[in-house]
Design an enzyme around this catalytic site. Structure first.
Site, mmCIF file in Angstrom:
data_model
loop_
_atom_site.group_PDB
_atom_site.id
_atom_site.type_symbol
_atom_site.label_atom_id
_atom_site.label_comp_id
_atom_site.label_asym_id
_atom_site.label_seq_id
_atom_site.Cartn_x
_atom_site.Cartn_y
_atom_site.Cartn_z
ATOM 1 N N ARG A 103 0.910 -0.929 -0.032
ATOM 2 C CA ARG A 103 -0.002 -0.231 0.180
ATOM 3 C C ARG A 103 0.752 1.199 0.549
ATOM 4 O O ARG A 103 1.744 1.651 0.851
ATOM 5 C CB ARG A 103 -1.340 0.220 1.055
ATOM 6 C CG ARG A 103 -1.493 1.026 1.472
ATOM 7 C CD ARG A 103 -2.752 1.390 2.225
ATOM 8 N NE ARG A 103 -3.895 1.227 1.419
ATOM 9 C CZ ARG A 103 -5.308 0.775 2.609
ATOM 10 N NH1 ARG A 103 -5.522 1.021 3.722
ATOM 11 N NH2 ARG A 103 -5.826 -0.340 1.580
ATOM 12 N N HIS A 130 -6.828 1.331 -6.682
ATOM 13 C CA HIS A 130 -7.073 0.563 -5.531
ATOM 14 C C HIS A 130 -7.547 -1.462 -6.234
ATOM 15 O O HIS A 130 -9.262 -1.734 -5.980
ATOM 16 C CB HIS A 130 -7.808 0.691 -4.495
ATOM 17 C CG HIS A 130 -8.475 -0.027 -2.993
ATOM 18 N ND1 HIS A 130 -7.468 -1.317 -2.782
ATOM 19 C CD2 HIS A 130 -8.781 0.618 -2.295
ATOM 20 C CE1 HIS A 130 -7.353 -1.169 -1.905
ATOM 21 N NE2 HIS A 130 -8.545 -0.677 -0.928
ATOM 22 N N GLN A 133 -10.270 -4.419 -4.079
ATOM 23 C CA GLN A 133 -11.849 -3.498 -3.714
ATOM 24 C C GLN A 133 -12.111 -3.410 -4.616
ATOM 25 O O GLN A 133 -13.764 -4.075 -4.159
ATOM 26 C CB GLN A 133 -11.070 -2.068 -3.531
ATOM 27 C CG GLN A 133 -12.700 -0.759 -2.446
ATOM 28 C CD GLN A 133 -12.915 -1.786 -1.698
ATOM 29 O OE1 GLN A 133 -12.397 -1.852 -0.645
ATOM 30 N NE2 GLN A 133 -13.622 -2.280 -1.450
ATOM 31 N N ASP A 225 -17.399 6.660 -1.548
ATOM 32 C CA ASP A 225 -16.171 7.526 -1.031
ATOM 33 C C ASP A 225 -15.697 8.586 -0.437
ATOM 34 O O ASP A 225 -16.234 9.233 -0.745
ATOM 35 C CB ASP A 225 -15.290 6.649 -1.318
ATOM 36 C CG ASP A 225 -13.622 6.310 -1.138
ATOM 37 O OD1 ASP A 225 -13.335 6.248 0.051
ATOM 38 O OD2 ASP A 225 -12.842 6.363 -1.331
ATOM 39 N N CYS A 265 -16.207 1.665 0.466
ATOM 40 C CA CYS A 265 -15.316 0.223 0.589
ATOM 41 C C CYS A 265 -14.991 0.668 2.130
ATOM 42 O O CYS A 265 -14.165 -0.027 2.040
ATOM 43 C CB CYS A 265 -14.057 0.988 -0.556
ATOM 44 S SG CYS A 265 -13.389 2.603 -0.051
ATOM 45 N N ARG A 293 -13.431 -8.739 0.973
ATOM 46 C CA ARG A 293 -12.422 -8.502 1.039
ATOM 47 C C ARG A 293 -11.682 -9.747 0.685
ATOM 48 O O ARG A 293 -10.601 -10.034 0.410
ATOM 49 C CB ARG A 293 -11.660 -7.233 1.897
ATOM 50 C CG ARG A 293 -12.422 -6.021 1.567
ATOM 51 C CD ARG A 293 -11.685 -5.050 0.232
ATOM 52 N NE ARG A 293 -10.576 -4.901 0.136
ATOM 53 C CZ ARG A 293 -9.167 -4.501 0.289
ATOM 54 N NH1 ARG A 293 -10.227 -3.174 1.150
ATOM 55 N NH2 ARG A 293 -8.352 -4.409 0.527
HETATM 56 N N1 CP Z 1 -11.305 -0.034 2.433
HETATM 57 C C1 CP Z 1 -9.974 -0.657 2.773
HETATM 58 O O1 CP Z 1 -9.446 -0.449 1.739
HETATM 59 O O2 CP Z 1 -9.830 -0.515 4.067
HETATM 60 P P1 CP Z 1 -9.035 0.073 4.432
HETATM 61 O O3 CP Z 1 -8.078 1.435 4.660
HETATM 62 O O4 CP Z 1 -8.800 0.126 6.122
HETATM 63 O O5 CP Z 1 -7.569 -1.083 4.146
HETATM 64 N N1 NVA Z 2 -10.099 6.549 -1.392
HETATM 65 C C1 NVA Z 2 -9.408 5.822 0.027
HETATM 66 C C2 NVA Z 2 -9.623 4.644 0.531
HETATM 67 C C3 NVA Z 2 -9.561 4.344 1.461
HETATM 68 C C4 NVA Z 2 -9.694 2.986 1.211
HETATM 69 C C5 NVA Z 2 -8.366 6.634 -0.003
HETATM 70 O O1 NVA Z 2 -7.081 6.376 -0.473
HETATM 71 O O2 NVA Z 2 -7.655 7.219 1.087
#
Ligand code: CP
Ligand code: NVA
Length: 307
Positions: A103, A130, A133, A225, A265, A293
Site C-alpha cells: 500500500r 485500488h 477493493q 467514498d 469501501c 475483501r
Molecule cells: N477499504 C480499505 O482498503 O480499507 P483499509 O484502508 O482499512 O484497508
Molecule cells: N480513497 C480512500 C480509500 C481508502 C480505502 C483513500 O485513498 O484514502
C-alpha cells in the site's frame, strides 16, 4: 513468469470472472468447514505506507486460512524509498517471502516494486487505484444481482483511486458505469481512456456527470467514498465545502431503483459522504462488502501463488 496484481485492467474479463467465481467457491468452503491449504508454507510480505484495517487484516487472515502466513511491515520499519531504494527492498524481500502486497502513496512506487521483485506484487491501494477493493466490490454486486452484465453502477463523489478501479471492473465485465463528481475532481484522463476501450468491447455505457440526481436514476448500485483520501489531508477543508451536494443520503437513494444497493469501501466519514440512516439502512451492503475483501483476496492469492 510471475504475474502481479497491480490493476484490474491488466486482466481479461474471463480471468476476472474466473477469480470472482473462485472467490465464491472459497467463501462457501470457508463458511462450511474451511479452505484446503492451497498456500501451505507460503508467506506474504505486506508493506504499508498508509494506515489500514480491512486490507491488512483480510490479507493476513486469507493467508492463514489457506495454510500460509503474512508479515506486516509498517511505514517506519522499512522506509520504502527513504531508508533504502525501492529496487533494493524488492530484491531483498523477494529472497524471503513468496509474494509482496504493498500500500503506497505514489502509484509509480508499486510499479517499481513489481519491476524489481522476482515474486508476485499485489497493489493494496495507491493514489491511482485500488484493485483488490474492486474485486470485493464486484463479488458483492455479483452476489446481489447474479452478474454485473447490464447493471447500472453509479459512483457519487470524488474521482479517486477507488472510483478508477470500480470503473475498470465495471467496463471489463459489462456493467454500465456512471460517475457524478464536482468539477475539478474528475477521474484521471488515462483511466477514462482505458475504460472507454474496455466499454467498447463489453458493451458497457459510460457517463461522466455533475448532477448526482441524474446519475442515480435507474441505478442498481450507488457507491461512494471519502471526500478526502489519505495523503490529501491538507485539502480537507476545501473539499468539505465542495462535496456536500454529493452526499449519499436517504433522499438521493430514494431516486434510484427500489432494489438499489449502497456501497462504500470504508472507512466511512458518516455525516459527510454517507449518512448513518443510509449506512445502517436496508439498502446498505457496506459490511458484507468489507467482509468480501477476505474472499476476493483469497482468490487473487490463489491465482498468483497456487496456479
Ligand atoms: N477499504 C480499505 O482498503 O480499507 P483499509 O484502508 O482499512 O484497508
Ligand atoms: N480513497 C480512500 C480509500 C481508502 C480505502 C483513500 O485513498 O484514502
Amino acid at each position: 513468469m510471475k504475474r502481479d496484481f497491480i490493476h484490474v485492467s491488466d486482466y481479461s474479463p474471463v480471468e476476472l470472472q474466473a477469480m470472482l467465481d473462485l472467490a465464491i467457491q472459497l467463501k462457501k468452503e470457508w463458511q462450511t468447514g474451511g479452505n484446503p491449504l492451497l498456500l501451505k508454507g507460503k508467506v506474504l510480505g505486506m508493506i504499508f505506507q498508509k494506515p489500514s484495517l480491512r486490507t491488512r487484516v483480510s490479507f493476513d487472515m486469507a493467508m492463514r486460512h489457506l495454510g500460509g502466513d503474512a508479515l506486516y511491515l509498517s511505514p517506519n520499519e522499512i522506509g520504502l524509498g527513504q531508508r533504502e531504494s525501492i529496487a533494493d527492498v524488492a530484491r531483498v524481500l523477494s529472497g524471503y517471502v513468496d509474494a509482496i502486497m504493498a500500500r503506497v502513496f505514489a502509484h509509480e512506487h508499486v510499479l517499481e516494486l513489481a519491476k524489481w521483485a522476482s515474486v508476485p506484487v499485489i497493489n493494496g491501494l495507491s493514489d491511482y487505484n485500488h484493485p483488490c477493493q474492486a474485486m470485493a466490490d464486484a463479488l458483492t454486486i455479483q452476489e446481489e444481482f447474479g452478474s454485473l452484465k447490464g447493471l447500472n453502477v453509479t459512483f457519487v463523489g470524488d474521482g479517486n483511486n477507488v472510483a478508477v478501479s470500480l470503473m475498470h471492473i465495471c467496463t471489463k465485465l459489462g456493467a454500465n458505469f456512471t460517475i457524478a463528481c464536482p468539477e475539478g475532481y474528475d477521474l484521471p484522463p488515462q483511466a477514462v481512456e482505458l475504460a472507454r476501450f474496455f466499454a467498447a468491447t463489453s458493451g458497457s455505457r459510460l457517463r461522466f456527470l455533475r448532477d448526482p440526481h441524474e446519475a442515480v436514476r435507474d441505478a442498481h448500485v450507488i457507491y461512494t467514498d471519502t471526500w478526502t483520501s489519505m495523503g490529501q489531508e491538507a485539502e480537507a477543508k476545501k473539499r468539505e465545502a465542495v462535496f456536500p451536494p454529493y452526499q449519499v443520503n436517504a433522499a438521493l437513494v430514494s431516486e434510484a431503483r427500489p432494489d438499489v444497493i449502497v456501497m462504500h469501501c470504508l472507512p466511512a466519514h458518516r455525516g459527510q459522504e454517507l449518512t448513518d440512516e443510509v449506512a445502517d439502512g436496508p439498502h446498505s451492503r457496506i459490511f458484507p462488502q468489507a467482509h468480501n475483501r477476505l474472499h476476493a483476496q483469497k482468490a487473487i492469492l490463489v491465482k498468483l501463488l497456487a496456479s
